[in-house]
Design an enzyme around this catalytic site. Structure first.
Site, PDB file in Angstrom:
ATOM      1  N   SER A 438       1.156  30.995 -23.820  1.00  0.00           N
ATOM      2  CA  SER A 438       0.978  31.698 -25.091  1.00  0.00           C
ATOM      3  C   SER A 438       2.296  32.327 -25.509  1.00  0.00           C
ATOM      4  CB  SER A 438      -0.091  32.788 -24.952  1.00  0.00           C
ATOM      5  OG  SER A 438      -0.126  33.619 -26.093  1.00  0.00           O
ATOM      6  N   TYR A 451      -3.441  40.332 -20.658  1.00  0.00           N
ATOM      7  CA  TYR A 451      -3.369  38.952 -21.142  1.00  0.00           C
ATOM      8  C   TYR A 451      -1.934  38.438 -21.091  1.00  0.00           C
ATOM      9  CZ  TYR A 451      -4.026  34.952 -24.283  1.00  0.00           C
ATOM     10  OH  TYR A 451      -4.064  33.694 -24.834  1.00  0.00           O
TER      11      TYR A 451
END
Length: 577
Positions: A438, A451
């Site tokens: 990501s 995350y």
């Protein structure tokens, strides 16, 4: 030595064959019950012992014959250089073939100079009638290369090959090469006997730099094993055989020039699958796609495995792989969504199969890997995509929140790759690993510490793996999307928020991502391009590319931007905009 079951010669029995007044040492082992016969021919500076590993494995299924080329091993040597001409070597091969049985059609497997000579043999109709197949390893036809090299567009490849073949000119120098081969350490590097190394020089002196005949077309089925790390023969030369073979297959093996010594399992498997197919068995997935001249979609014959395939980037990537011709194994913790993806894969004309898997469960992942490989074979591409979202400040993120996101986003990738990578490496035919990371993996924002930590972890894992797997021919790509509208916003855990606030934040995030208008299908296109181009770190979406550049050029400013965006998003979310 006899073992139970079909009659088998355990150790190689030696016998002698006369060819043009020379005695050739021939060794035979394996099945004696009418099983197909495989004839192994060595190259330089070897003798038939170089085949020990491969022969031992093939002997479990086949009758295996091999011999020492003239002047090598236990075979007698001719009186002078002319005795090493290819015509005499072909005569030796024919003499050995004649002793295998009057009605026996032999599967010929040859390496290096043995293969160079064998190309001439398979073009001879008298010899070709005795051959059921020919497997060529790192030894192209000199006639094919001469015809191929006449095209000026191939000059760059020809020059690169010439640079690798410098030793061929050096071998023409009298006396010096013989003296160099007296160095014990040099012979040890090549596992070479002095007699083999000395006499084999005449192969180069008698056959190189001479006029080449027009190549002969062959109807013998041919398998070329392209050694992707060959130090001496470029795989780019192998298509020179294409116009001269009626039936041709070409398979890549991630190995160097002496793969027959270093990778005997893989070589024996390639030969076995080829022989079995020609003897009437269905072709393996890898062999079927290796047929030269087929009109195929880019990934036809490939087997792809995607975790988190039930929705979002996983589903879109599975469908993009299927559109490119691949069969896709769709894995998800929600098996109903995985089955829906598999049905859509089938609508593209590919095979789609669904499995339930919680990637956080390492034992279950290993068990499923065993089942998949047993039933369908080793995947060519593994996409570790499954992930969950956790948002909220570090001080609000509980231990359970951390365990959930680490177990899925980080350890889930580790579990997937630990289960499927070892078989990919052992297979030796390369492949590709795709890890969904990501933009958060390199863009620090105060509202995504858990995350971002997991995505930074898998981004670094991908970069470490790229170095480790390079020698195995396995590429690695870390896909780093930015703001993409997927189902992850509907399941993200918002640390520190109560049920009603978490529901509201999920709705706001989903609406904001929808307004962004960047769908997972666009990420899937980037995935396929990354695999095709073997790109390692792949930022996807404009913001991901901008932040990637900023993190390198102005890291402090990029971190400040992350703080501002997090504060702005929190303020907007609280207002419910």
């Amino acid at each position: 030595m006899l073992i139970s079951g079909p009659t088998v010669i355990g150790m190689a029995d030696r016998r002698w064959v006369d060819s043009g007044g020379l005695r050739l040492a021939v060794r035979e082992q394996g099945r004696t019950d009418g099983a197909p016969t495989i004839l192994l021919v060595h190259g330089y500076p070897d003798n038939s012992a170089v085949w020990d590993g491969v022969a031992g494995r093939l002997a479990e299924r086949f009758r295996v014959v091999r011999y020492d080329l003239r002047g090598h091993g236990d075979s007698e040597e001719p009186a002078g250089r002319d005795g090493y001409r290819i015509a005499h070597l072909v005569g030796d091969l024919n003499a050995v073939l004649e002793t295998t049985g009057p009605d026996t059609r032999v599967h010929l497997v040859a390496h290096d100079w043995g293969s160079i000579m064998a190309w001439t043999a398979v073009g001879d109709p008298h010899i070709a009638r005795r051959l059921a197949s020919f497997t060529s390893i790192s030894g192209p036809s000199l006639e094919h290369i001469a015809a191929w090299g006449r095209n000026p567009r191939r000059l760059p490849v020809a020059l690169r090959q010439a640079a690798r073949s410098w030793y061929m000119s050096a071998f023409q120098v009298p006396v010096v090469p013989e003296l160099v081969w007296r160095i014990p350490k040099l012979r040890a590097m090549f596992h070479a006997d002095h007699r083999d190394a000395r006499n084999g020089l005449q192969l180069y002196r008698a056959n190189m730099f001479t006029e080449r005949a027009v190549p002969s077309r062959t109807q013998v089925p041919v398998l070329q094993i392209a050694l992707t790390q060959d130090q001496y023969c470029l795989p780019a030369l192998l298509p020179a055989a294409d116009p001269w073979c009626d039936r041709l297959w070409r398979r890549e093996l991630a190995a160097g020039h002496w793969a027959i010594r270093t990778h005997p399992d893989a070589v024996a498997r390639f030969v076995t699958e080829f022989v079995d197919h020609l003897e009437g068995h269905p072709a393996s997935r890898e062999l079927a796609r290796a047929r030269v001249g087929q009109e195929n979609r880019p990934l036809a014959g490939r087997l792809i495995l995607v975790t988190g395939a039930g929705s979002g980037i996983g589903r879109s990537s599975a469908l993009a792989f299927a559109e490119a011709g691949a069969d896709v194994l769709c894995l998800d913790i929600d098996v109903d969504t995985a089955e829906d993806t598999a049905r859509q894969v089938a609508a593209h004309g590919s095979t789609g199969l669904a499995y339930r898997l919680d990637v956080a469960d390492g034992a279950a992942t290993r068990e499923l890997a065993d089942e998949v490989i047993t039933q369908h074979g080793v995947p060519d591409i593994v996409m570790a995509n499954a992930g969950v979202g956790v948002s909220g400040p570090f001080l609000d993120t509980t231990e359970d929140d951390w365990r959930r996101v680490l177990d899925v986003n980080l350890l889930g990738v580790v579990n997937t790759l630990r289960a499927f990578l070892p078989p990919m490496v052992r297979r030796g035919e390369g492949g590709h690993v795709v890890i969904t990371a990501s933009m958060a993996g390199y863009f620090a924002t105060p509202n995504l510490p858990a995350y971002s930590t997991t995505k930074a972890g898998v981004l670094m894992l991908a970069q470490c793996l790229a170095g480790e797997l390079r020698a195995s021919g396995i590429g690695v790509s870390a896909i780093c999307p930015g703001v993409v509208h997927t189902n992850i916003t509907n399941t993200t855990r918002f640390a520190g928020a109560g049920p009603e606030e978490e529901r509201a934040r999920r709705e706001w995030a989903t609406a904001a991502y929808r307004r962004r208008g960047y769908g997972p299908d666009r990420v899937a296109k980037a995935v396929l391009k990354a695999v095709r181009d073997n790109r390692l770190v792949v930022p996807v979406t404009p913001e991901a590319r901008i932040v990637s550049a900023g993190a390198r050029a102005a890291p402090a400013l990029t971190r400040a931007l992350g703080r501002w965006i997090a504060a702005r998003a929190d303020k907007v979310a609280r207002r419910g905009e």
